[in-house]
Design an enzyme around this catalytic site. Structure first.
Site, short mmCIF file in Angstrom:
data_model
loop_
_atom_site.label_atom_id
_atom_site.label_comp_id
_atom_site.label_asym_id
_atom_site.label_seq_id
_atom_site.Cartn_x
_atom_site.Cartn_y
_atom_site.Cartn_z
CB CYS A 180 -0.92 0.01 1.22
SG CYS A 180 -2.18 -1.28 1.15
CG ASP A 181 -1.28 3.93 1.42
OD1 ASP A 181 -2.04 4.23 0.49
OD2 ASP A 181 -1.67 3.47 2.49
CE LYS A 182 2.31 8.45 -0.75
NZ LYS A 182 1.02 7.79 -0.53
CB CYS B 121 -8.25 0.68 -1.20
SG CYS B 121 -8.16 0.94 0.59
CB SER C 171 -6.31 9.85 -2.43
OG SER C 171 -6.67 8.49 -2.63
CD GLU D 202 -2.60 10.23 -0.88
OE1 GLU D 202 -3.55 9.77 -0.22
OE2 GLU D 202 -1.87 9.52 -1.61
#
Length: 597
Positions: free
Chosen positions: A154-156, A226, A512, A486
């Site tokens: 996820c994410d970073k 997600c 996002s 974000e």
């Protein structure tokens, strides 16, 4: 027992220590194309203390004779895409052992962008990318590991790991934890972005509290990243497209057994790379980045991919060729083939059923938009991978023909992202044009200026934003934020209120991947650096022309010059800790927000 130099006992001990872990180095020795770095750590009588420490953890002499492979497990209990990664790591370790290596697990931190959203915590998300890359470099170099399997989701975490792979340049395979399944509310597919937009809809009186609760309960039904084409899935798909992930890495759902089989294959494949001496930068070539950018545009990925691909290219020594100008060049000539949430109705599970990233690559190759000769971690080229999977891809495309359009009938002749320039963003700004309502592709309106995300959010909640407005949020860039937050809560609130077709948003911060609407981010130079966005005043007319790639502040040059003379830098928001250090070292968004030095 204490040994004295030259004694019979010492010589015997030295001989035995040397015999315990025989050399496994040299071209062709034991099947390896290059010397193993780990021999420096475990080989020879003088490394007896090192072996003793390994043995304290249960490692055997046989395990220490094998290549030592770092397994970077980012498992934690604060990110739903990472809560199951122990299972993935166990499968990776099984694969490494089956192929003759010794897996060594270690971990790094992670930030959940959804949980960090809308408050001070989001300032730490992008900066965590650098910590992740640095920590992987530190552990790998300190212990001289021979290869890596990186397990993000996820994410970073995914871009941070890719940055480390490019920096370290070792045999490396990336295998993500896989996407979450979409939720369902009375036959309607929902996801995390649906809940964020539901908050705005509730505030506007468009849904009830009970309906919002139903969304909350249903939107995230499984572990995994997600379910839409948000940042996490964008980066996992691009990892596959750029060649560092095996086919299926971007789209096999987290809850399917196929994800565990992929993890075992990743463990086995890294051993093949070690034997062949095939390293990360042998794969991360300019042509590979161009392929990834083409897939990015075809999928309509998150605007965050721009930041991350620039940063990865910087680590790979390609920062001078992988630029905003190249990104826009690829966008202009690559058709958008998919409309995945938030831009459309489909989710990652649908893309997987339609053949996944390999099917997208096949369509782009057919249209001449990618280079099929690029090498991947399979040890084969992109074209060879596609040839091997041709029948499966064709069957999947026939079954789910609604997900990936043919090259002749795209959603748009241009890619999902666009780079804008003008007197408001001389060094560039980025928009997810594939998720913009056609009515907002060109827009003029009065600026509503806010010096923080919180001030803008309050204005939206209080109903002070009107149709036609251009909301400007500044001092939220990499340095000014610091951390370049974000702003999904804001964009989702506007969408939930139905204003995403009437209101534009411009910021030196970022959005996002779940954002939709005329949301333009990464404005460079940022306000904290004295960029023109710092000079905007309430009521100024701003012109947005996404097809024309223009972002203009309609204020006379002499007036802007007077404002420039009056402008004073704002005091830093953070004066202690990591964010203060980050703000002093970070570069602009148009260069990937990397750290100097």
């Amino acid at each position: 027992m204490t040994f004295q130099q030259g004694t019979t006992a010492e010589r015997a001990t030295q001989a035995e220590a040397t015999k315990t872990v025989p050399p496994v180095t040299g071209t062709g020795t034991n099947g390896f194309a290059a010397p193993l770095r780990s021999r420096e750590v475990v080989e020879g009588f003088h490394r007896a203390p090192h072996r003793s420490l390994f043995k304290a953890m249960g490692y055997t002499d046989e395990e220490l004779r094998r290549p030592l492979i770092g397994v970077m497990n980012s498992r934690n209990e604060i990110i739903p895409g990472h809560v199951h990664l122990d299972n993935i790591a166990r499968a990776v370790c099984d694969g490494i052992r089956m192929a003759g290596g010794t897996p060594i697990q270690f971990g790094v931190i992670g930030v959940d962008d959804g949980i960090a959203m809308g408050h001070r915590g989001m300032r730490f998300s992008l900066p965590s990318r650098e910590l992740i890359a640095d920590s992987i470099e530190t552990v790998t170099e300190a212990h001289q590991l021979d290869g890596l399997v990186l397990i993000p989701n996820c994410d970073k975490i995914t871009p941070g790991m890719l940055m480390a792979a490019a920096r370290l340049n070792l045999p490396t395979v990336v295998v993500s934890g896989g996407p979450m399944m979409a939720g369902n509310v009375y036959g309607r597919a929902v996801n995390l972005a649906t809940v964020f937009e539901g908050v705005g809809a509730f505030q506007a009186g468009r849904i009830t509290a009970e309906e919002l609760f139903e969304l909350e309960e249903a939107a995230c039904p499984t572990c995994g990243s997600c379910s839409g084409m948000f940042t996490a899935n964008s980066m996992n798909c691009l990892t596959e497209a750029i060649g560092l992930g095996l086919p299926g890495n971007g789209t096999i759902p987290a809850v399917e057994a196929a994800r565990l089989r992929l993890a075992k294959q990743a463990g086995m494949q890294v051993m093949e790379l070690v034997r062949r001496g095939l390293r990360a930068r042998d794969i991360l070539t300019e042509a590979a980045f161009r392929n990834a950018l083409a897939v990015d545009m075809a999928l309509g990925c998150s605007t965050n991919t721009v930041l991350h691909l620039l940063a990865i290219a910087h680590e790979a020594g390609l920062g001078d060729v992988i630029t905003l100008d190249l990104i826009d060049e690829v966008s202009r000539c690559t058709p958008q083939l998919c409309k995945l949430a938030p831009a459309g109705p489909h989710h990652i599970q649908d893309l997987h059923q339609a053949g996944g990233i390999q099917a997208v690559l096949a369509e782009l190759l057919r249209g001449g938009h990618i280079d099929g000769s690029v090498l991947t971690v399979t040890g084969r080229t992109v074209a060879e991978n596609l040839a091997a999977a041709e029948r499966r891809i064709l069957r999947a495309r026939a079954w789910r023909s609604d997900v990936i359009r043919p090259i002749e009938e795209p959603h748009s002749p241009e890619g999902g992202l666009a780079v804008l320039r003008g007197n408001l963003a001389p060094d560039g700004a980025v928009v997810k044009q594939g998720a913009v309502d056609p009515a907002m592709l060109r827009h003029r309106g009065p600026a509503r200026v806010f010096d923080s995300e919180e001030d803008a959010a309050a204005a939206i909640r209080q109903g002070r934003i009107r149709p036609g407005d251009v909301v400007v949020i500044r001092y939220e860039g990499p340095r000014g934020g610091p951390g370049m937050r974000e702003m999904l809560a804001i964009t989702a609130a506007l969408a939930g209120m139905g204003l995403d077709r009437e209101v534009a948003l411009i910021t030196d911060g970022r959005f996002s991947g779940a954002t939709r609407g005329a949301s333009i981010g990464h404005v460079s130079p940022e306000a904290a650096a004295g960029g023109p966005i710092a000079l905007v005043e309430d009521g100024d007319e701003i012109e947005i022309d996404i097809p024309g790639r223009r972002l203009e502040l309609r204020v006379p040059p002499d007036e802007l010059a007077r404002r420039r003379e009056r402008w004073q830098p704002r005091p830093p928001r953070e004066t202690r800790g990591y964010l203060a250090r980050y703000a002093r070292a970070v570069t602009s968004a148009n260069t990937g927000a990397v750290l100097m030095g």
